[in-house]
Design an enzyme around this catalytic site. Structure first.
Site, PDB file in Angstrom:
ATOM      1  N   ASP A   1      -6.914  -8.006   4.769  1.00 51.05           N
ATOM      2  CA  ASP A   1      -6.074  -8.713   3.741  1.00 51.05           C
ATOM      3  C   ASP A   1      -5.390 -10.364   4.547  1.00 51.05           C
ATOM      4  OD1 ASP A   1      -6.476  -7.110   1.795  1.00 51.05           O
ATOM      5  OD2 ASP A   1      -4.525  -6.182   1.821  1.00 51.05           O
TER       6      ASP A   1
ATOM      7  N   GLN B   1      -9.177   1.940  -0.306  1.00 52.03           N
ATOM      8  CA  GLN B   1      -9.263   2.132  -1.901  1.00 52.03           C
ATOM      9  C   GLN B   1     -10.215   3.267  -2.290  1.00 52.03           C
ATOM     10  OE1 GLN B   1      -9.257  -1.636  -3.981  1.00 52.03           O
ATOM     11  NE2 GLN B   1      -7.268  -1.999  -3.292  1.00 52.03           N
TER      12      GLN B   1
ATOM     13  N   SER C   1     -13.208   1.170   3.155  1.00 50.28           N
ATOM     14  CA  SER C   1     -12.278   0.943   2.392  1.00 50.28           C
ATOM     15  C   SER C   1     -11.267   1.986   2.180  1.00 50.28           C
ATOM     16  CB  SER C   1     -13.228   0.408   1.176  1.00 50.28           C
ATOM     17  OG  SER C   1     -12.224   0.562   0.159  1.00 50.28           O
TER      18      SER C   1
ATOM     19  N   SER D   1       0.741  -1.005  -0.138  1.00 48.41           N
ATOM     20  CA  SER D   1       0.086   0.053  -0.170  1.00 48.41           C
ATOM     21  C   SER D   1       0.884   1.312  -0.068  1.00 48.41           C
ATOM     22  CB  SER D   1      -0.763   0.066   1.344  1.00 48.41           C
ATOM     23  OG  SER D   1      -1.853  -1.233   1.342  1.00 48.41           O
TER      24      SER D   1
ATOM     25  N   ARG E   1      -2.879 -14.406  -1.983  1.00 48.39           N
ATOM     26  CA  ARG E   1      -3.081 -14.769  -0.497  1.00 48.39           C
ATOM     27  C   ARG E   1      -3.655 -15.975  -0.337  1.00 48.39           C
ATOM     28  NH1 ARG E   1      -1.019  -9.768   0.963  1.00 48.39           N
ATOM     29  NH2 ARG E   1      -2.107  -8.029   0.000  1.00 48.39           N
TER      30      ARG E   1
ATOM     31  N   ARG F   1     -12.771 -14.961  -1.365  1.00 51.38           N
ATOM     32  CA  ARG F   1     -11.837 -15.225  -0.406  1.00 51.38           C
ATOM     33  C   ARG F   1     -12.611 -16.192   0.884  1.00 51.38           C
ATOM     34  NH1 ARG F   1      -7.264 -10.823   0.204  1.00 51.38           N
ATOM     35  NH2 ARG F   1      -6.331 -11.362  -1.682  1.00 51.38           N
TER      36      ARG F   1
ATOM     37  N   ARG G   1       1.339   4.425  -2.789  1.00 53.06           N
ATOM     38  CA  ARG G   1       1.133   5.537  -2.687  1.00 53.06           C
ATOM     39  C   ARG G   1       2.332   6.695  -2.949  1.00 53.06           C
ATOM     40  NH1 ARG G   1      -2.689   2.482  -0.429  1.00 53.06           N
ATOM     41  NH2 ARG G   1      -4.452   3.118   0.293  1.00 53.06           N
TER      42      ARG G   1
END
Ligand code: S3P
Length: 429
Positions: free
Chosen positions: A315, A169, A167, A23, A388, A346, A27
């Site tokens: 995650d 995002q 979130s 992340s 993952r 998931r 950025r």
């Protein structure tokens, strides 16, 4: 399709570092590109997802040099990006496509973003809708809800957006658009998602206020390039934390891991399960908390996981599911509906794979119940193209009764290209 067969281990021991935080790496490129002056990034994650971000900004005229140790981004200022000559391919990266769509909404040029077969199925309405309310003109497949997305940016106005989901995002996409909007842009969310954008915006000189349940950004303020040191990714460390907890006679020190409180839900959850995890030498690096993490084998017990810890561990659920599969009693996961729209669903992927190993799992709409067992069976499991899932099942293999073959493991390169050699290094056979 590549597969790997992993044998059970006697213990997990040693001292390791994991690659840089995904992340923060994304950025650093994005803010570096639109800042004035040079941004130098150490510890950048050279996984496929972050390379997608890097390629996208190079395609918009940003000079990004990589000497193998550091990344140097020559910023072009808020309004210095160039119209890309082609579609921007975000690969498998949800963070790239959603954040860049926010940033592109602020540009006075035309752009198109897309991704691989998995990304093109993931929901984009969550950013398209608020960005359109700010004034961006975005169209895409399925009524503008799926990539490819075509973006005519510019002329944005600040909004006050209450996101229905927690979130980072969504929040970051709107914050990036907010840098270009007239007035103030406010985003609130039900409970705090990772706050790397807030920290890095401030570090680069943006005008920003952190609110009790969100953030407010003022538009039109130029950013200044900075030196960024990226800590190890706690999401990558999580696989090794679980490995050392569940494998017998284990002791593992993971050095230089980011321990931002908005990301440490996995540690809180595993400690509540009885995990022996200690944060050693806490310190700060480029505005982010960092520590070394010491983990020892532990007898885990099932717990209930729900509420505000969920976005703080979003995650890490595949790894947490593996810990739950080895815990005594039932682990209940709720409020985790978002897991259904990650690189794969998931909840279903982990339920199917853990059942393959003889574990009893019940799916609910927003989570699952996992009945732990002393014994995991060997066998063959599938990553579903999700990094993952592949890594968590590889960790499960360390404590299975016999070898586990994990198929379709190429996806691991999106976030952790060195995962398998590192696992082999610490797992004593
Ligand atoms: C990320 C936010 C999270 C996370 C993803 C990275 C980010 O996604 O799952 O791996 O860097 O902002 P959501 O915002 O969709 O929860």
């Amino acid at each position: 399709m590549n597969s790997i067969t992993i044998q059970p281990a006697v213990s997990v021991k040693g001292e390791i570092t994991v690659p840089g935080d995904k992340s923060i790496s994304h950025r650093s490129i994005m803010l570096g590109a639109i800042a004035h002056g040079v941004t130098t990034v150490r510890g950048f994650l050279r996984g496929e997802d972050n390379m997608s971000t890097m390629h996208a900004f190079r395609a918009m005229g940003v000079d990004i040099a990589d000497d193998g140790a550091t990344i140097q981004i020559t910023g072009r200022g808020l309004h210095g990006l160039k119209e890309p000559g082609d579609v921007l391919d975000c690969g498998n990266s949800g963070t790239t496509i959603r954040l860049i769509t926010g940033l592109l909404s602020g540009q006075s040029f035309f752009s198109v973003v897309t991704g691989d077969q998995y990304l093109r199925k993931r929901p984009m309405k969550r950013v398209v809708e608020p960005l359109s309310r700010m004034g961006a003109r975005i169209s895409g497949r399925n009524g503008g809800t799926l990539a490819p997305l075509a973006i005519h940016g510019g002329g944005l106005k600040g909004i006050n957006y209450q996101s229905p989901v927690s979130s980072a995002q969504i929040k970051s996409s709107i914050m990036l658009a907010g840098l270009y909007a007239e007035g103030e842009t406010i985003v609130t969310e039900p409970s705090l998602s990772r706050d790397h954008s807030e920290r890095m915006f401030r570090y680069f000189g943006a005008s920003l206020d952190v609110l009790s349940n969100g953030v407010s950004v003022r538009g039109g303020v130029e950013l200044t390039g900075r030196e960024v040191s990226v800590p190890g990714d706690i999401s990558s460390a999580a696989f090794f934390i679980v490995a050392a907890l569940i494998a017998p006679h284990s002791e593992l020190l993971i050095r230089n891991v980011g321990v931002n409180p908005s990301r440490t839900g996995v540690i809180d959850i595993l400690q509540a399960m009885g995990g022996d995890i200690t944060l050693v030498d806490p310190r700060e690096l480029s505005g982010e908390p960092v520590a070394d993490i010491l983990v020892r084998s532990s007898r885990l017990k099932g717990i209930e996981i729900s509420g505000s810890v969920v976005p703080r561990a979003i995650d890490e659920f595949p790894a947490i599911c593996v810990a739950a599969a080895r815990a005594e009693g039932v682990t209940t996961i709720r409020d985790a509906r978002e897991l259904r729209v990650k690189e794969t669903d998931r909840i279903t992927a982990m339920a199917v794979n853990l059942r393959q190993l003889g574990i009893c799992v019940t799916e609910t709409e927003d989570g699952m119940d996992i009945s732990g067992s002393e014994q995991l069976l060997g066998g063959v499991v599938d990553s579903c193209g999700d990094h993952r899932i592949a890594m968590s099942m590889s960790v499960a293999a360390l404590v299975a009764a016999s070898a586990i073959t994990v198929s379709d493991i190429g996806c691991v390169a999106t976030s952790f290209p060195t995962f398998f050699p590192l696992l082999a290094e610490v797992a004593t056979k």
